[in-house]
Design a protein around this motif. Structure first.
Motif, short mmCIF file in Angstrom:
data_model
loop_
_atom_site.label_atom_id
_atom_site.label_comp_id
_atom_site.label_asym_id
_atom_site.label_seq_id
_atom_site.Cartn_x
_atom_site.Cartn_y
_atom_site.Cartn_z
N LEU A 190 6.59 9.30 -4.73
CA LEU A 190 5.83 10.12 -3.70
C LEU A 190 6.58 11.71 -3.74
O LEU A 190 5.58 12.57 -3.27
CB LEU A 190 6.36 9.43 -2.38
CG LEU A 190 5.71 10.00 -0.89
CD1 LEU A 190 4.10 9.74 -1.19
CD2 LEU A 190 6.05 9.12 0.40
N GLU A 239 -2.71 13.53 0.58
CA GLU A 239 -3.89 13.72 0.49
C GLU A 239 -4.47 15.19 0.25
O GLU A 239 -5.54 15.27 -0.30
CB GLU A 239 -4.41 13.03 2.11
CG GLU A 239 -4.26 11.56 2.14
CD GLU A 239 -5.15 11.04 1.44
OE1 GLU A 239 -5.76 11.22 0.81
OE2 GLU A 239 -4.35 9.61 1.22
N LYS A 285 1.24 18.40 -5.79
CA LYS A 285 0.17 18.80 -4.88
C LYS A 285 0.83 20.09 -4.13
O LYS A 285 0.17 20.46 -3.07
CB LYS A 285 -0.24 17.92 -4.04
CG LYS A 285 -1.21 16.68 -4.94
CD LYS A 285 -1.66 15.51 -4.03
CE LYS A 285 -2.59 14.81 -4.84
NZ LYS A 285 -3.40 13.79 -3.93
N GLU A 336 4.48 13.26 -6.05
CA GLU A 336 3.04 13.61 -5.89
C GLU A 336 3.33 14.89 -4.84
O GLU A 336 2.31 15.75 -5.04
CB GLU A 336 2.53 12.50 -4.98
CG GLU A 336 1.08 12.69 -4.69
CD GLU A 336 0.30 11.32 -4.27
OE1 GLU A 336 -0.90 11.26 -3.78
OE2 GLU A 336 1.02 10.26 -4.29
N ARG A 356 0.39 7.90 0.32
CA ARG A 356 -0.41 9.08 -0.80
C ARG A 356 -0.31 10.36 0.04
O ARG A 356 -0.37 10.64 1.22
CB ARG A 356 -1.87 8.67 -1.00
CG ARG A 356 -1.99 7.38 -1.34
CD ARG A 356 -1.31 7.36 -2.64
NE ARG A 356 -1.56 8.21 -3.59
CZ ARG A 356 -2.33 8.03 -4.67
NH1 ARG A 356 -3.18 6.79 -4.77
NH2 ARG A 356 -2.61 9.17 -5.65
N THR A 403 0.88 -1.12 0.17
CA THR A 403 0.09 0.13 -0.08
C THR A 403 0.87 1.21 0.01
O THR A 403 1.77 1.71 1.03
CB THR A 403 -0.97 0.11 1.08
OG1 THR A 403 -1.84 -1.10 1.16
CG2 THR A 403 -1.86 1.23 1.35
#
Length: 331
Positions: A115, A84, A122, A118, A82, A79
């Protein structure tokens, strides 16, 4: 004509930003100025020369779970972590934006670190030009400048009663549309004057003097506290370990330093950098030689934080000057 926003309207805008996004900005923490998540705009400080730490930690955190591993239905399930919530980092100086540009090189080159990508996708960067410089700063010698907008989505320059505004990217336009801004005839103030160091050609001189005893003499002062690595906006050495966590395992990445004894030790016990002088040379060769050769930009952005933080006064500005003076083979 330039775009302008008043200080009052800027605070109103920041309040709206905070309602939907995580807002990171400089704030006082005891006697330090650090980037922290802001719960109210009044906590943001503007009377600082530079923050004591860069905002590197919001892209490459000191400790971060990369993914979790669990056994499931006879197999193994991974998993990934993330990101968020979208983040706005407000109040960055141009040197720190150059630091993020430098971090992008290893983390976003294929194979991309997902990661880190990301975090970057963001996050919106809002910078403020330097009208005063800290004594340790030498950014203009390392390819930047006190009013360099490179790397920002929005760039602000303080003037009387407000800020001149440069909206530089689509992300910036979405966050601060033209309807929020007015026109101003006010001239852009002069950027801060910063110290100069003789950095041009230092990569060539360092290669020529790679085995000079200078590195051993310099390393005699080092106490391996690793402070230089931890305050640096561009250092990215890390260690990875697995930790049990409630029936699963977390793979965790944490900051490390090339100055740590044993950092490069490999299976079988061999350490190619067991010598203090070799480790010291590695730090400065990476910043001034290897990274520029591989990625085409300096790995030092001239913020001066390592100079300010080193307890034994190892000063990269002096090292650049010293390397330029060392005798080269054949001369």
């Amino acid at each position: 004509m330039s775009k302008f926003i008043s200080k009052k309207d800027l605070n109103s805008w920041l309040n709206k930003v905070r309602e939907k996004r995580r807002l990171i900005a400089p704030t006082k923490v005891e006697d330090l100025v650090l980037f922290k998540e802001i719960s109210k705009v009044e906590d943001i400080v503007s009377d600082y020369v530079n923050t004591d730490l860069s905002p590197k930690e919001f892209f490459f955190p000191p400790t971060e779970v990369l993914f979790s591993i669990a056994k499931k239905d006879g197999g193994v399930e991974l998993t990934p972590a993330r990101v968020e919530k979208e983040t706005v980092i407000f109040g960055m100086r141009p040197c720190d934006a150059k630091g993020i540009i430098a971090l992008d090189k290893p983390f976003l080159e294929e194979p991309t670190d997902p990661l880190y990508r990301e975090h970057r996708d963001k996050t919106i960067l809002v910078g403020v030009a330097c009208l005063k410089a800290c004594p340790e700063c030498f950014c203009s010698s390392m390819g930047g400048g006190p009013d360099d907008p490179a790397g920002f989505d929005i760039m602000l320059t303080e003037v009387k009663d407000g800020y001149l505004v440069q909206v530089l990217t689509d992300k910036g336009k979405a966050l601060m549309p033209d309807s929020m801004l007015s026109e101003s005839k006010e001239a852009k103030p002069k950027a801060a004057e910063v110290a100069k160091v003789p950095a041009e050609g230092v990569n060539v001189r360092l290669r020529q003097n790679f085995d000079d005893p200078y590195w051993g003499r310099l390393a005699d002062r080092c106490i391996h506290c690793n402070m230089c690595s931890y305050v640096c906006p561009t250092c990215y050495c890390f260690d990875i370990r697995d930790y049990p966590n409630k029936g699963k395992s977390d793979r965790v990445r944490s900051w490390e330093s090339c100055q740590s004894a044993g950092f490069t030790k490999i299976a079988g016990g061999h350490d190619p950098r067991a010598n203090k002088g070799i480790r010291m040379r590695q730090r400065f060769a990476h910043k001034l030689l290897y990274f520029p050769e591989q990625f085409g930009v300096s790995h030092c952005i001239g913020c001066g934080r390592c100079v300010k933080s080193c307890p034994v006064n190892i000063d990269i500005r002096e090292i650049i000057s010293d390397v330029q003076k060392l005798g080269a083979k054949g001369e």
